[in-house]
Write a protein that holds these residues in place. Structure first.
Motif, PDB file in Angstrom:
ATOM      1  N   ALA A 138       1.514   8.975   4.487  1.00 33.74           N
ATOM      2  CA  ALA A 138       0.714   7.751   4.407  1.00 33.74           C
ATOM      3  C   ALA A 138       0.986   7.008   3.105  1.00 33.74           C
ATOM      4  O   ALA A 138       1.146   5.779   3.090  1.00 33.74           O
ATOM      5  CB  ALA A 138      -0.766   8.090   4.532  1.00 33.74           C
ATOM      6  N   ASN A 139       1.045   7.731   2.001  1.00 31.60           N
ATOM      7  CA  ASN A 139       1.313   7.088   0.724  1.00 31.60           C
ATOM      8  C   ASN A 139       2.710   6.483   0.679  1.00 31.60           C
ATOM      9  O   ASN A 139       2.909   5.389   0.131  1.00 31.60           O
ATOM     10  CB  ASN A 139       1.124   8.092  -0.410  1.00 31.60           C
ATOM     11  CG  ASN A 139      -0.318   8.214  -0.839  1.00 31.60           C
ATOM     12  OD1 ASN A 139      -0.830   7.406  -1.602  1.00 31.60           O
ATOM     13  ND2 ASN A 139      -0.997   9.235  -0.324  1.00 31.60           N
ATOM     14  N   ALA A 140       3.675   7.204   1.223  1.00 32.98           N
ATOM     15  CA  ALA A 140       5.040   6.668   1.261  1.00 32.98           C
ATOM     16  C   ALA A 140       5.094   5.380   2.074  1.00 32.98           C
ATOM     17  O   ALA A 140       5.748   4.403   1.683  1.00 32.98           O
ATOM     18  CB  ALA A 140       5.991   7.705   1.845  1.00 32.98           C
ATOM     19  N   LEU A 141       4.371   5.345   3.197  1.00 28.67           N
ATOM     20  CA  LEU A 141       4.362   4.147   4.037  1.00 28.67           C
ATOM     21  C   LEU A 141       3.633   2.995   3.357  1.00 28.67           C
ATOM     22  O   LEU A 141       4.056   1.838   3.465  1.00 28.67           O
ATOM     23  CB  LEU A 141       3.708   4.469   5.387  1.00 28.67           C
ATOM     24  CG  LEU A 141       4.522   5.365   6.318  1.00 28.67           C
ATOM     25  CD1 LEU A 141       3.723   5.716   7.566  1.00 28.67           C
ATOM     26  CD2 LEU A 141       5.840   4.695   6.694  1.00 28.67           C
ATOM     27  N   PHE A 142       2.544   3.295   2.652  1.00 30.76           N
ATOM     28  CA  PHE A 142       1.839   2.245   1.920  1.00 30.76           C
ATOM     29  C   PHE A 142       2.749   1.629   0.865  1.00 30.76           C
ATOM     30  O   PHE A 142       2.831   0.410   0.718  1.00 30.76           O
ATOM     31  CB  PHE A 142       0.577   2.801   1.253  1.00 30.76           C
ATOM     32  CG  PHE A 142      -0.661   2.632   2.079  1.00 30.76           C
ATOM     33  CD1 PHE A 142      -1.296   1.409   2.158  1.00 30.76           C
ATOM     34  CD2 PHE A 142      -1.200   3.696   2.778  1.00 30.76           C
ATOM     35  CE1 PHE A 142      -2.438   1.248   2.924  1.00 30.76           C
ATOM     36  CE2 PHE A 142      -2.342   3.548   3.546  1.00 30.76           C
ATOM     37  CZ  PHE A 142      -2.968   2.317   3.613  1.00 30.76           C
TER      38      PHE A 142
END
Length: 367
Positions: A86-90
């Motif tokens: 999720a953090n990578a996608l954000f």
């Protein structure tokens, strides 16, 4: 600077994020930003103050959005792997926004006019509100929201005390600040494109697109190396800052704009990784009941540093040369990165040692 309202609102935003329902907060603030965006329509050629007032309000309300999202994501993720993804996608989405959004916004404004652009801005906040409304799972642990009394100064002091007691948290917060010292030179990219390379808007667009491309890929690549380890997060953050600084100094003295664009993309591979991973590390390290205040403090510090450095770099660019301006501030950012690596080395060693002892204890228990 429109960053100042965000900085001033952060001491209130942190306690609000920790004391009230985060999903409801995101809905209310997104609605407020939509209204403020429509307020921009009241500006005209002789009356420009609404631009400052309403854009300032949008910026101030952004101080609630990012900490609420950053604090709430760990409660929405169903596994450590999903939190990392999720953090990578954000982070990657933010990079794509930089690469594409600004260019589309400029074209839209040219074709349809300024007022249409303001309306589109308001619509974007309404769309964000609609997406937040789709969230069904709680964004905080039970008993942490809806606490009756809010004392902004005392609440933020509690977060400061927590950070000072945990050197890992301090190191993660400091990571963005070292990045911000060099990152403020991004404001000089249009000057570099026009005054050094002799290009017009196309050159500026090329350099900004390179920035966005790097910022988009950096988090995706860096997340593969962390795998839920705060020690790895600190290590990658340190070396990512150096990559950013070296790339920007070299880009400033490149003979052609295409080489500069490639180096800027490489620099923001590091910058995007450092920005995203420091947030990810704070999510892993901080408990839910104080996470919103820690995230708000992190956001406030980096906003303040970038505002000050951005102002200073603009003054220096006017007085000297854009190449030397980028070299000076990216160089100082590099020195800050070296100091960060040296400072975090014993912290990383303690984390790795504690992890090794934990694994040994688990293996002994299984035996």
């Amino acid at each position: 600077s429109f960053s100042l309202p965000s900085f001033l609102a952060s001491p209130i935003a942190g306690p609000v994020v920790d004391r009230f329902d985060r999903r409801t907060l995101l809905l209310v603030v997104s609605g407020g930003q939509a209204i403020a965006a429509l307020g921009l329509l009241t500006a005209d050629g002789d009356r420009v103050w609404p631009l400052f007032v309403f854009q300032g309000l949008i910026s101030a309300m952004a101080a609630f959005i990012k900490p609420a999202i950053d604090a709430g994501i760990p409660n929405l993720a169903r596994s450590p792997e999903e939190l990392r993804t999720a953090n990578a996608l954000f982070g990657s989405t933010w990079g794509v926004m930089l690469a594409v959004g600004a260019a589309l916004g400029g074209v839209f404004s040219e074709v349809f006019g300024r007022d249409a652009a303001f309306i589109a801005d308001a619509v974007s906040f309404v769309l964000a509100l609609g997406l937040f409304a789709l969230i069904r799972r709680p964004m905080q642990e039970a008993n942490h929201g809806h606490r009756p009394t809010m004392r902004p100064l005392a609440d933020m002091a509690e977060a400061v005390h927590y950070a000072r007691q945990d050197k890992v948290v301090m190191a993660l917060i400091a990571s963005k600040s070292t990045f911000a010292i060099g990152a403020a030179t991004v404001s000089q990219l249009p000057v570099l494109a026009t005054s050094v390379f002799g290009w017009k808007d196309g050159g500026t667009g090329m350099l900004l697109a390179a920035r966005g491309a790097g910022a988009g890929l950096g988090p995706l690549l860096a997340s593969r190396f962390t795998k839920g380890s705060v020690a790895r997060v600190l290590r990658v953050c340190g070396f990512s800052g150096l990559v950013f600084s070296v790339a920007y100094v070299t880009a400033a003295w490149s003979p052609v704009i295409f080489m500069a664009a490639a180096l800027i993309a490489i620099g923001h591979l590091g910058g995007g990784a450092q920005w995203t991973l420091s947030t990810y590390g704070l999510q892993l390290r901080t408990p839910d009941n104080i996470r919103g205040r820690v995230m708000a403090g992190d956001y406030a510090i980096v906003t303040l540093v970038m505002s000050i450095i951005g102002l200073l770099s603009g003054v220096m660019s006017e007085a000297t040369d854009v190449r030397w301006t980028i070299t000076a501030f990216a160089g100082v950012g590099g020195l800050a990165g070296l100091a960060y690596i040296a400072w975090t080395k014993p912290i990383i060693e303690r984390l790795l040692s504690a992890h090794g002892l934990q694994l040994a204890g688990e293996q002994q228990g299984e035996g």
